[in-house]
Design a protein around this motif. Structure first.
Motif, PDB file in Angstrom:
ATOM      1  N   ARG A  34       2.616   2.217  -0.475  1.00  0.00           N
ATOM      2  CA  ARG A  34       4.113   2.872  -0.210  1.00  0.00           C
ATOM      3  C   ARG A  34       4.684   3.648  -1.215  1.00  0.00           C
ATOM      4  NH1 ARG A  34       5.398  -2.720  -2.152  1.00  0.00           N
ATOM      5  NH2 ARG A  34       3.600  -3.295  -1.862  1.00  0.00           N
ATOM      6  N   THR A  35       4.534   3.917  -1.871  1.00  0.00           N
ATOM      7  CA  THR A  35       5.583   5.062  -2.738  1.00  0.00           C
ATOM      8  C   THR A  35       4.907   6.225  -1.457  1.00  0.00           C
ATOM      9  OG1 THR A  35       5.272   4.224  -4.676  1.00  0.00           O
ATOM     10  CG2 THR A  35       5.961   6.239  -4.421  1.00  0.00           C
ATOM     11  N   LEU A  36       3.550   6.485  -1.485  1.00  0.00           N
ATOM     12  CA  LEU A  36       2.727   7.625  -0.681  1.00  0.00           C
ATOM     13  C   LEU A  36       3.484   7.723   0.542  1.00  0.00           C
ATOM     14  CD1 LEU A  36      -0.407   8.136  -2.668  1.00  0.00           C
ATOM     15  CD2 LEU A  36       1.249   9.570  -2.907  1.00  0.00           C
ATOM     16  N   ARG A  37       3.157   6.523   1.383  1.00  0.00           N
ATOM     17  CA  ARG A  37       4.051   6.338   2.468  1.00  0.00           C
ATOM     18  C   ARG A  37       5.018   7.292   2.324  1.00  0.00           C
ATOM     19  NH1 ARG A  37       2.177   1.157   3.504  1.00  0.00           N
ATOM     20  NH2 ARG A  37       0.069   1.658   3.296  1.00  0.00           N
ATOM     21  N   THR A  38       6.269   6.045   1.838  1.00  0.00           N
ATOM     22  CA  THR A  38       7.518   6.517   1.604  1.00  0.00           C
ATOM     23  C   THR A  38       7.620   8.428   1.561  1.00  0.00           C
ATOM     24  OG1 THR A  38       7.871   4.314   1.056  1.00  0.00           O
ATOM     25  CG2 THR A  38       9.437   6.295   0.550  1.00  0.00           C
ATOM     26  N   GLN A  39       7.049   8.827   0.625  1.00  0.00           N
ATOM     27  CA  GLN A  39       7.062  10.231   0.755  1.00  0.00           C
ATOM     28  C   GLN A  39       6.752  11.084   1.975  1.00  0.00           C
ATOM     29  OE1 GLN A  39       5.115  10.884  -2.752  1.00  0.00           O
ATOM     30  NE2 GLN A  39       6.301  10.110  -4.155  1.00  0.00           N
ATOM     31  N   ALA A  40       5.891  10.370   2.185  1.00  0.00           N
ATOM     32  CA  ALA A  40       4.909  11.539   3.687  1.00  0.00           C
ATOM     33  C   ALA A  40       6.002  11.229   4.637  1.00  0.00           C
ATOM     34  CB  ALA A  40       3.328  10.653   3.545  1.00  0.00           C
ATOM     35  N   ARG A  65       1.920  18.900   6.032  1.00  0.00           N
ATOM     36  CA  ARG A  65       2.036  17.377   7.273  1.00  0.00           C
ATOM     37  C   ARG A  65       0.350  16.637   7.437  1.00  0.00           C
ATOM     38  NH1 ARG A  65       5.260  17.541  13.057  1.00  0.00           N
ATOM     39  NH2 ARG A  65       4.453  14.522  13.349  1.00  0.00           N
ATOM     40  N   LYS A  66      -0.491  17.838   7.894  1.00  0.00           N
ATOM     41  CA  LYS A  66      -1.382  17.278   8.458  1.00  0.00           C
ATOM     42  C   LYS A  66      -2.365  16.606   6.742  1.00  0.00           C
ATOM     43  CE  LYS A  66      -6.076  18.849  10.169  1.00  0.00           C
ATOM     44  NZ  LYS A  66      -6.557  19.715  10.941  1.00  0.00           N
ATOM     45  N   ARG A  67      -2.346  17.535   5.579  1.00  0.00           N
ATOM     46  CA  ARG A  67      -3.219  17.005   4.471  1.00  0.00           C
ATOM     47  C   ARG A  67      -2.723  15.568   4.129  1.00  0.00           C
ATOM     48  NH1 ARG A  67      -2.325  22.499   2.653  1.00  0.00           N
ATOM     49  NH2 ARG A  67      -0.568  21.811   1.680  1.00  0.00           N
ATOM     50  N   LEU A  68      -1.121  15.312   4.147  1.00  0.00           N
ATOM     51  CA  LEU A  68      -0.408  14.301   3.095  1.00  0.00           C
ATOM     52  C   LEU A  68      -0.289  13.383   5.025  1.00  0.00           C
ATOM     53  CD1 LEU A  68       3.457  15.385   2.663  1.00  0.00           C
ATOM     54  CD2 LEU A  68       1.462  14.307   0.811  1.00  0.00           C
ATOM     55  N   THR A  69      -1.271  13.563   6.471  1.00  0.00           N
ATOM     56  CA  THR A  69      -0.884  11.603   7.112  1.00  0.00           C
ATOM     57  C   THR A  69      -2.289  11.835   7.093  1.00  0.00           C
ATOM     58  OG1 THR A  69       0.197  14.049   8.779  1.00  0.00           O
ATOM     59  CG2 THR A  69      -1.370  11.766   9.786  1.00  0.00           C
ATOM     60  N   GLU A  70      -3.657  12.547   6.237  1.00  0.00           N
ATOM     61  CA  GLU A  70      -4.910  12.608   6.292  1.00  0.00           C
ATOM     62  C   GLU A  70      -4.623  11.512   5.044  1.00  0.00           C
ATOM     63  OE1 GLU A  70      -6.677  15.974   6.250  1.00  0.00           O
ATOM     64  OE2 GLU A  70      -6.114  16.022   8.289  1.00  0.00           O
ATOM     65  N   LYS A  71      -4.374  11.835   3.757  1.00  0.00           N
ATOM     66  CA  LYS A  71      -3.961  10.992   2.809  1.00  0.00           C
ATOM     67  C   LYS A  71      -3.764   9.898   2.872  1.00  0.00           C
ATOM     68  CE  LYS A  71      -2.916  11.530  -1.986  1.00  0.00           C
ATOM     69  NZ  LYS A  71      -2.262  13.026  -2.999  1.00  0.00           N
ATOM     70  N   VAL A  72      -3.113   9.457   3.369  1.00  0.00           N
ATOM     71  CA  VAL A  72      -1.372   8.067   4.146  1.00  0.00           C
ATOM     72  C   VAL A  72      -3.034   7.844   4.911  1.00  0.00           C
ATOM     73  CG1 VAL A  72      -0.491   7.103   5.708  1.00  0.00           C
ATOM     74  CG2 VAL A  72       0.613   9.201   3.685  1.00  0.00           C
ATOM     75  N   THR A  73      -3.760   7.724   5.754  1.00  0.00           N
ATOM     76  CA  THR A  73      -4.660   7.579   6.596  1.00  0.00           C
ATOM     77  C   THR A  73      -5.948   7.001   5.310  1.00  0.00           C
ATOM     78  OG1 THR A  73      -4.000   9.011   7.957  1.00  0.00           O
ATOM     79  CG2 THR A  73      -6.034   7.431   8.466  1.00  0.00           C
ATOM     80  N   GLN A  74      -5.735   7.834   4.390  1.00  0.00           N
ATOM     81  CA  GLN A  74      -7.088   7.163   3.470  1.00  0.00           C
ATOM     82  C   GLN A  74      -6.370   5.941   2.444  1.00  0.00           C
ATOM     83  OE1 GLN A  74      -8.459  10.872   0.575  1.00  0.00           O
ATOM     84  NE2 GLN A  74     -10.174   9.381   0.593  1.00  0.00           N
ATOM     85  N   LEU A  75      -5.200   6.328   1.714  1.00  0.00           N
ATOM     86  CA  LEU A  75      -5.271   4.959   1.435  1.00  0.00           C
ATOM     87  C   LEU A  75      -5.371   4.034   1.857  1.00  0.00           C
ATOM     88  CD1 LEU A  75      -1.981   7.124  -0.967  1.00  0.00           C
ATOM     89  CD2 LEU A  75      -4.667   5.912  -1.155  1.00  0.00           C
TER      90      LEU A  75
END
Length: 185
Positions: free
Chosen positions: A103-109, A159-169
């Motif tokens: 959730r924290t990473l999603r909020t940061q993203a 942005r692309k990296r963060l989106t991928e990281k959120v998807t992975q999490l």
């Protein structure tokens, strides 16, 4: 008693011969019986060396009563139940920490995406439609425009990296959810 004569006595000699003949026949009969017995025993015990080898090389299981099985199962369940409960609690704690982190990473993203979008559109002095963001009174030099394009590309990559990281999490959280529910059962 007088000593018997060694001389030939036909009556006694004949009786002795008959007696010897009867003994020999009885011995022959006994030998035949023993031979037949040996053959019979050999037939029935001839496989014993193989069976002994098989028995030596295989495990043997004795029969256990159902009450013994129940008692052993209850003992094992009593031993393992507290450990399972502790492991389930630990797994739930770890899962909740991972969900909070996701959730924290999603909020940061989301925040970074919003910042990226704000930075990606150049600010104009007037918000009147039809005016160019590159009006004559703005001081945009080609170098600042190039810098802004580089910054835009960097931000889009981020942005692309963060989106991928959120998807992975999110996928990790989904993969762990069925495991925790199966552990609770």
């Amino acid at each position: 008693m007088p000593r018997q004569s060694l001389a030939f006595n036909a009556g006694s000699h004949n009786q002795q011969l008959n007696s010897i003949l009867a003994c020999t026949q009885n011995i022959r009969s006994s030998c035949d019986t023993v031979a037949e017995t040996n053959r019979t025993i050999e037939h029935y015990v001839g496989d014993f060396p193989r069976l002994r080898t098989v028995m030596d090389n295989k495990r043997h299981f004795g029969l256990v009563s159902e009450s013994d099985v129940r008692q052993a199962r209850n003992y094992v369940a009593a031993e393992i139940a507290p450990l399972l409960r502790e492991l389930i609690v630990r797994a739930e704690d770890a899962l909740s920490k991972e969900e909070r982190y996701a959730r924290t990473l999603r909020t940061q993203a989301t925040q970074e995406l919003a910042d990226l979008e704000v930075r990606s559109y150049p600010q104009t002095k007037s918000s009147v439609p039809g005016t160019s963001p590159f009006a004559e009174d703005d001081t945009f030099s080609p170098t600042t425009l190039e810098e802004q394009q580089e910054l835009l590309e960097k931000l889009q990559d981020q942005r692309k990296r963060l989106t991928e990281k959120v998807t992975q999490l999110e996928q990790n959280a989904q993969n762990r959810s069925p495991q925790s529910s199966s552990m609770a059962q």
